[in-house]
Design a protein around this motif. Structure first.
Motif, PDB file in Angstrom:
ATOM      1  N   PRO A   1      37.670  29.171  48.395  1.00 42.31           N
ATOM      2  CA  PRO A   1      38.131  30.534  48.154  1.00 42.31           C
ATOM      3  C   PRO A   1      37.385  31.217  46.998  1.00 42.31           C
ATOM      4  CG  PRO A   1      39.990  29.046  48.384  1.00 42.31           C
ATOM      5  CD  PRO A   1      38.750  28.197  48.287  1.00 42.31           C
ATOM      6  N   SER A   2      36.875  32.410  47.285  1.00 43.91           N
ATOM      7  CA  SER A   2      36.226  33.260  46.279  1.00 43.91           C
ATOM      8  C   SER A   2      37.112  34.456  45.968  1.00 43.91           C
ATOM      9  CB  SER A   2      34.881  33.746  46.790  1.00 43.91           C
ATOM     10  OG  SER A   2      34.036  32.659  47.064  1.00 43.91           O
ATOM     11  N   GLY A   3      38.080  34.702  46.828  1.00 44.58           N
ATOM     12  CA  GLY A   3      39.028  35.791  46.659  1.00 44.58           C
ATOM     13  C   GLY A   3      40.239  35.496  47.516  1.00 44.58           C
TER      14      GLY A   3
ATOM     15  N   MET B   1      24.978  35.297  50.388  1.00 39.18           N
ATOM     16  CA  MET B   1      26.076  34.421  50.760  1.00 39.18           C
ATOM     17  C   MET B   1      26.970  35.146  51.757  1.00 39.18           C
ATOM     18  SD  MET B   1      28.900  32.513  48.321  1.00 39.18           S
ATOM     19  CE  MET B   1      27.627  31.677  47.423  1.00 39.18           C
ATOM     20  N   SER B   2      27.431  34.418  52.719  1.00 40.66           N
ATOM     21  CA  SER B   2      28.366  35.008  53.675  1.00 40.66           C
ATOM     22  C   SER B   2      29.761  34.457  53.385  1.00 40.66           C
ATOM     23  CB  SER B   2      27.946  34.689  55.114  1.00 40.66           C
ATOM     24  OG  SER B   2      28.014  33.299  55.338  1.00 40.66           O
ATOM     25  N   TYR B   3      30.753  35.250  53.772  1.00 40.94           N
ATOM     26  CA  TYR B   3      32.140  34.907  53.516  1.00 40.94           C
ATOM     27  C   TYR B   3      32.933  35.052  54.800  1.00 40.94           C
ATOM     28  CZ  TYR B   3      30.790  35.736  48.673  1.00 40.94           C
ATOM     29  OH  TYR B   3      30.166  35.706  47.453  1.00 40.94           O
ATOM     30  N   ALA B   4      33.921  34.190  54.956  1.00 44.15           N
ATOM     31  CA  ALA B   4      34.844  34.288  56.080  1.00 44.15           C
ATOM     32  C   ALA B   4      36.211  34.660  55.527  1.00 44.15           C
ATOM     33  CB  ALA B   4      34.927  32.958  56.818  1.00 44.15           C
ATOM     34  N   ILE B   5      36.853  35.624  56.148  1.00 41.67           N
ATOM     35  CA  ILE B   5      38.223  35.971  55.796  1.00 41.67           C
ATOM     36  C   ILE B   5      39.120  35.208  56.760  1.00 41.67           C
ATOM     37  CG2 ILE B   5      39.913  37.819  55.519  1.00 41.67           C
ATOM     38  CD1 ILE B   5      37.444  37.983  53.608  1.00 41.67           C
TER      39      ILE B   5
ATOM     40  N   LEU C   1      42.516  33.878  37.705  1.00 38.88           N
ATOM     41  CA  LEU C   1      42.161  33.920  36.282  1.00 38.88           C
ATOM     42  C   LEU C   1      40.776  34.518  36.072  1.00 38.88           C
ATOM     43  CD1 LEU C   1      43.646  30.499  35.140  1.00 38.88           C
ATOM     44  CD2 LEU C   1      44.513  32.793  34.620  1.00 38.88           C
ATOM     45  N   SER C   2      39.844  34.217  36.957  1.00 43.10           N
ATOM     46  CA  SER C   2      38.509  34.798  36.862  1.00 43.10           C
ATOM     47  C   SER C   2      38.577  36.315  37.013  1.00 43.10           C
ATOM     48  CB  SER C   2      37.591  34.202  37.931  1.00 43.10           C
ATOM     49  OG  SER C   2      36.332  34.850  37.929  1.00 43.10           O
ATOM     50  N   ALA C   3      39.312  36.785  38.013  1.00 48.93           N
ATOM     51  CA  ALA C   3      39.449  38.224  38.239  1.00 48.93           C
ATOM     52  C   ALA C   3      40.160  38.899  37.067  1.00 48.93           C
ATOM     53  CB  ALA C   3      40.209  38.478  39.540  1.00 48.93           C
TER      54      ALA C   3
ATOM     55  N   PRO D   1      32.241  36.436  39.867  1.00 50.78           N
ATOM     56  CA  PRO D   1      30.895  36.332  40.460  1.00 50.78           C
ATOM     57  C   PRO D   1      30.802  36.840  41.906  1.00 50.78           C
ATOM     58  CG  PRO D   1      31.563  34.241  39.469  1.00 50.78           C
ATOM     59  CD  PRO D   1      32.767  35.137  39.477  1.00 50.78           C
ATOM     60  N   HIS D   2      31.943  37.047  42.541  1.00 46.17           N
ATOM     61  CA  HIS D   2      31.952  37.448  43.953  1.00 46.17           C
ATOM     62  C   HIS D   2      32.410  38.892  44.154  1.00 46.17           C
ATOM     63  CE1 HIS D   2      31.241  33.251  45.014  1.00 46.17           C
ATOM     64  NE2 HIS D   2      32.094  32.977  44.044  1.00 46.17           N
ATOM     65  N   GLN D   3      32.656  39.603  43.056  1.00 51.52           N
ATOM     66  CA  GLN D   3      33.111  40.981  43.169  1.00 51.52           C
ATOM     67  C   GLN D   3      31.971  41.897  43.600  1.00 51.52           C
ATOM     68  OE1 GLN D   3      35.166  42.027  39.537  1.00 51.52           O
ATOM     69  NE2 GLN D   3      36.838  40.628  39.983  1.00 51.52           N
ATOM     70  N   ARG D   4      32.370  43.087  44.069  1.00 48.86           N
ATOM     71  CA  ARG D   4      31.455  44.147  44.475  1.00 48.86           C
ATOM     72  C   ARG D   4      30.610  43.759  45.703  1.00 48.86           C
ATOM     73  NH1 ARG D   4      32.312  48.032  41.239  1.00 48.86           N
ATOM     74  NH2 ARG D   4      30.533  49.279  41.790  1.00 48.86           N
ATOM     75  N   GLN D   5      31.239  42.952  46.574  1.00 48.72           N
ATOM     76  CA  GLN D   5      30.588  42.552  47.824  1.00 48.72           C
ATOM     77  C   GLN D   5      31.467  42.890  49.027  1.00 48.72           C
ATOM     78  OE1 GLN D   5      28.518  38.703  47.712  1.00 48.72           O
ATOM     79  NE2 GLN D   5      29.073  38.595  45.545  1.00 48.72           N
TER      80      GLN D   5
END
Length: 174
Positions: free
Chosen positions: A67-69, A1-5, A21-23, A90-94
């Motif tokens: 938003p994932s972060g 998966m790619s992410y855009a900031i 809340l997930s974090a 689920p999106h941590q450590r990326q």
């Protein structure tokens, strides 16, 4: 998966509580002294709206632009203070946290701030140790200013153990 900031939009803001809340679920694994944080209230929408209106909220958006972060920041004592950095489990450590920190640093530099600052737990690997790997170092509140000292005092009133908390700063290139 790619992410855009990217800068957060008004439509993103209501979704950030879910990310936070997930974090925060990691705190449930940190022992009974911090488990209460996993059940804590996320940043109020009104706070996020104020920060966003002043250019202080960025999101890591997934392939569907959700938003994932996120990172929320504000000026404090002439520096750029990170109020919250959260990445959903689920999106941590990326590398999303690092990319969000980079976005905040670039914005702070454009504003003429010499440093990024934050408060965090010094003993948790995903807190002070994580930030240290990204150029932050612990610093006394007196070296940063009254606003930072008040921030730590408010955290103590909210139930955070002052013996476990610290302020950190990252100098920015001029």
């Amino acid at each position: 998966m790619s992410y855009a900031i990217r800068a957060a939009t008004s439509a993103d803001l209501p979704l950030l509580a879910q990310v936070e809340l997930s974090a925060a679920a990691l705190f449930a694994q940190a022992g009974p002294g911090l488990a209460w944080l996993a059940q804590g209230e996320p940043l109020p929408l009104s706070t996020l709206q104020t920060l966003q209106q002043h250019g202080g909220v960025w999101v890591a958006a997934d392939d569907q632009d959700r938003p994932s972060g996120f990172l929320a920041a504000q000026p404090l004592d002439g520096q750029w203070f990170i109020v919250e950095l959260s990445v959903a489990l689920p999106h941590q450590r990326q590398g999303l946290g690092a990319r969000l920190l980079d976005a905040a640093a670039a914005h702070a530099q454009a504003l003429g701030c010499a440093c990024l600052t934050l408060s965090t737990y010094r003993h948790l690997s995903w807190n002070a140790l994580y930030y240290a790997r990204h150029g932050f170092s612990e610093i006394e509140a007196a070296a940063l200013g009254t606003g930072h000292a008040l921030k730590l005092a408010h955290e103590a009133q909210d139930g955070h153990d002052p013996a476990l908390r610290c302020l950190m700063r990252k100098p920015l290139a001029r």
